[in-house]
Design a protein around this motif. Structure first.
Motif, PDB file in Angstrom:
ATOM      1  N   ASP A 198     -17.624  -6.010  10.855  1.00  0.00           N
ATOM      2  CA  ASP A 198     -18.697  -6.381  11.912  1.00  0.00           C
ATOM      3  C   ASP A 198     -19.372  -7.648  11.431  1.00  0.00           C
ATOM      4  OD1 ASP A 198     -17.923  -4.044  13.330  1.00  0.00           O
ATOM      5  OD2 ASP A 198     -19.325  -2.677  12.372  1.00  0.00           O
ATOM      6  N   SER A 199     -19.547  -7.819  10.281  1.00  0.00           N
ATOM      7  CA  SER A 199     -20.290  -9.256   9.840  1.00  0.00           C
ATOM      8  C   SER A 199     -19.677 -10.489  10.372  1.00  0.00           C
ATOM      9  CB  SER A 199     -20.473  -9.215   8.298  1.00  0.00           C
ATOM     10  OG  SER A 199     -19.073  -9.564   8.006  1.00  0.00           O
ATOM     11  N   GLY A 200     -18.422 -10.374  11.098  1.00  0.00           N
ATOM     12  CA  GLY A 200     -17.735 -11.563  11.462  1.00  0.00           C
ATOM     13  C   GLY A 200     -16.978 -12.092  10.476  1.00  0.00           C
ATOM     14  N   ARG A 201     -16.946 -11.750   9.071  1.00  0.00           N
ATOM     15  CA  ARG A 201     -16.210 -12.372   8.046  1.00  0.00           C
ATOM     16  C   ARG A 201     -14.747 -11.694   8.198  1.00  0.00           C
ATOM     17  NH1 ARG A 201     -18.793 -13.234   2.580  1.00  0.00           N
ATOM     18  NH2 ARG A 201     -21.160 -13.593   2.907  1.00  0.00           N
ATOM     19  N   GLU A 202     -13.692 -12.687   8.155  1.00  0.00           N
ATOM     20  CA  GLU A 202     -12.354 -12.355   8.183  1.00  0.00           C
ATOM     21  C   GLU A 202     -11.750 -12.610   6.921  1.00  0.00           C
ATOM     22  OE1 GLU A 202      -9.503 -14.632  10.886  1.00  0.00           O
ATOM     23  OE2 GLU A 202      -9.994 -12.966  11.984  1.00  0.00           O
ATOM     24  N   TYR A 203     -10.689 -11.739   6.541  1.00  0.00           N
ATOM     25  CA  TYR A 203      -9.984 -11.789   5.235  1.00  0.00           C
ATOM     26  C   TYR A 203      -8.695 -11.584   5.477  1.00  0.00           C
ATOM     27  CZ  TYR A 203     -14.722 -10.952   3.238  1.00  0.00           C
ATOM     28  OH  TYR A 203     -16.040 -11.157   2.955  1.00  0.00           O
ATOM     29  N   SER A 204      -7.961 -12.066   4.703  1.00  0.00           N
ATOM     30  CA  SER A 204      -6.237 -11.942   4.819  1.00  0.00           C
ATOM     31  C   SER A 204      -5.789 -11.641   3.320  1.00  0.00           C
ATOM     32  CB  SER A 204      -5.622 -12.969   5.736  1.00  0.00           C
ATOM     33  OG  SER A 204      -5.818 -14.338   4.871  1.00  0.00           O
ATOM     34  N   PHE A 205      -4.585 -10.713   3.531  1.00  0.00           N
ATOM     35  CA  PHE A 205      -4.026 -10.625   2.018  1.00  0.00           C
ATOM     36  C   PHE A 205      -2.697 -10.438   2.389  1.00  0.00           C
ATOM     37  CE2 PHE A 205      -6.026  -6.909   3.350  1.00  0.00           C
ATOM     38  CZ  PHE A 205      -5.378  -5.911   3.250  1.00  0.00           C
ATOM     39  N   PRO A 206      -1.955 -10.517   1.327  1.00  0.00           N
ATOM     40  CA  PRO A 206      -0.276 -10.301   1.743  1.00  0.00           C
ATOM     41  C   PRO A 206      -0.038  -8.685   1.729  1.00  0.00           C
ATOM     42  CG  PRO A 206      -0.540 -11.755  -0.030  1.00  0.00           C
ATOM     43  CD  PRO A 206      -2.026 -11.398   0.317  1.00  0.00           C
ATOM     44  N   ARG A 207       0.849  -8.372   2.741  1.00  0.00           N
ATOM     45  CA  ARG A 207       1.269  -7.251   3.085  1.00  0.00           C
ATOM     46  C   ARG A 207       2.218  -6.716   1.589  1.00  0.00           C
ATOM     47  NH1 ARG A 207       6.219  -5.338   6.966  1.00  0.00           N
ATOM     48  NH2 ARG A 207       6.475  -3.385   5.959  1.00  0.00           N
ATOM     49  N   SER A 208       2.609  -7.495   0.770  1.00  0.00           N
ATOM     50  CA  SER A 208       3.349  -7.254  -0.494  1.00  0.00           C
ATOM     51  C   SER A 208       2.555  -6.645  -1.356  1.00  0.00           C
ATOM     52  CB  SER A 208       4.193  -8.457  -1.115  1.00  0.00           C
ATOM     53  OG  SER A 208       3.347  -9.283  -1.250  1.00  0.00           O
ATOM     54  N   TRP A 209       1.272  -6.806  -1.460  1.00  0.00           N
ATOM     55  CA  TRP A 209       0.157  -6.206  -2.335  1.00  0.00           C
ATOM     56  C   TRP A 209       0.124  -4.862  -2.185  1.00  0.00           C
ATOM     57  CZ3 TRP A 209      -4.219 -10.389  -2.820  1.00  0.00           C
ATOM     58  CH2 TRP A 209      -3.726 -11.866  -2.993  1.00  0.00           C
ATOM     59  N   MET A 210       0.506  -4.218  -0.982  1.00  0.00           N
ATOM     60  CA  MET A 210       0.381  -2.753  -0.843  1.00  0.00           C
ATOM     61  C   MET A 210       1.496  -2.278  -1.614  1.00  0.00           C
ATOM     62  SD  MET A 210      -2.427  -2.380   0.727  1.00  0.00           S
ATOM     63  CE  MET A 210      -3.041  -3.884  -0.628  1.00  0.00           C
ATOM     64  N   GLU A 211       1.283  -1.444  -2.448  1.00  0.00           N
ATOM     65  CA  GLU A 211       2.397  -0.940  -3.430  1.00  0.00           C
ATOM     66  C   GLU A 211       3.080   0.409  -2.615  1.00  0.00           C
ATOM     67  OE1 GLU A 211      -1.403   0.291  -4.248  1.00  0.00           O
ATOM     68  OE2 GLU A 211      -0.432  -1.589  -5.065  1.00  0.00           O
ATOM     69  N   VAL A 212       2.179   0.745  -1.751  1.00  0.00           N
ATOM     70  CA  VAL A 212       2.881   1.976  -1.052  1.00  0.00           C
ATOM     71  C   VAL A 212       3.504   1.555   0.260  1.00  0.00           C
ATOM     72  CG1 VAL A 212       0.725   3.636  -1.707  1.00  0.00           C
ATOM     73  CG2 VAL A 212       0.750   2.268   0.537  1.00  0.00           C
ATOM     74  N   ASP A 213       3.689   0.267   0.578  1.00  0.00           N
ATOM     75  CA  ASP A 213       4.551  -0.163   1.614  1.00  0.00           C
ATOM     76  C   ASP A 213       5.861  -0.198   1.464  1.00  0.00           C
ATOM     77  OD1 ASP A 213       3.783  -2.306   4.308  1.00  0.00           O
ATOM     78  OD2 ASP A 213       5.919  -2.379   3.525  1.00  0.00           O
ATOM     79  N   ASP A 214       6.749   0.600   2.162  1.00  0.00           N
ATOM     80  CA  ASP A 214       8.135   0.576   1.904  1.00  0.00           C
ATOM     81  C   ASP A 214       9.060  -0.530   2.385  1.00  0.00           C
ATOM     82  OD1 ASP A 214       8.662   1.158   4.649  1.00  0.00           O
ATOM     83  OD2 ASP A 214       8.949   3.191   4.154  1.00  0.00           O
ATOM     84  N   GLY A 215       8.603  -1.602   2.951  1.00  0.00           N
ATOM     85  CA  GLY A 215       9.188  -2.807   3.228  1.00  0.00           C
ATOM     86  C   GLY A 215       9.714  -2.541   4.887  1.00  0.00           C
ATOM     87  N   SER A 216       9.717  -1.351   5.278  1.00  0.00           N
ATOM     88  CA  SER A 216      10.311  -1.404   6.816  1.00  0.00           C
ATOM     89  C   SER A 216       9.321  -2.070   7.661  1.00  0.00           C
ATOM     90  CB  SER A 216      10.584   0.167   7.249  1.00  0.00           C
ATOM     91  OG  SER A 216       9.201   0.977   7.439  1.00  0.00           O
TER      92      SER A 216
END
Length: 172
Positions: A37-55
């Motif tokens: 809401d502050s307008g700040r935008e952040y990005s980070f790699p999907r690969s950092w999410m250890e629960v992501d199964d890659g599909s």
């Protein structure tokens, strides 16, 4: 957490906006982009999410309360990313995250663990796959870290290897 640390955490948390306005995924950059809401935008790699199964990703939806966003994958896997995890990953000045990082292994570590256990027991990929009710190619993909198996799949592999699931996923 001591009184000073608690006070510092709440002061630091108030510096950053806690409500998520928008969350999306950039296919080309393979990263999540989150706007607060502050307008700040952040990005980070999907690969950092250890629960992501890659599909592939099916849907990204910001929760009604806007304190987290939910990711749904084509495989049926779902996970949530809270506002403080976004800041923890993408904002150098934000050092607090209530979640438990580094408690579970990465998909690379899981694959290596499965291979190591399988080889120590003198079992081939085909034998393990049959015992787990899977195709050999899937075991190969998991061991090569090309796919993070679901919890159900890890349970089947652990049963076939006669080890607790925790041996496959927990860091010790």
């Amino acid at each position: 957490m001591g009184k000073a640390a608690t006070s510092m955490a709440s002061v630091s948390a108030t510096v950053f906006e806690r409500k998520i306005r928008d969350a999306r995924y950039s296919v080309g950059e393979d990263c999540f982009i989150v706007t607060f809401d502050s307008g700040r935008e952040y990005s980070f790699p999907r690969s950092w999410m250890e629960v992501d199964d890659g599909s592939d990703l099916l849907n990204i939806q910001v929760d009604r309360g806007r304190f987290f966003f939910r990711v749904t994958q084509v495989s049926g896997n779902r996970y949530e990313i809270p506002w403080d995890r976004v800041l923890h990953e993408a904002e150098p000045a934000y050092q607090y995250f209530r979640g438990r990082l580094n408690r579970t292994k990465t998909r690379q570590e899981i694959g290596a663990t499965i291979r190591k256990l399988r080889e120590a027991k003198g079992v081939t990929q085909l034998e393990l796959a049959r015992a787990a009710g899977m195709m050999r190619a899937n075991i190969s993909r998991i061991e090569a870290s090309k796919h993070r198996p679901s919890l159900e799949t890890m349970e089947r592999i652990a049963t076939a290897l006669k080890v607790p699931v925790a041996d496959l996923i927990a860091r010790r």
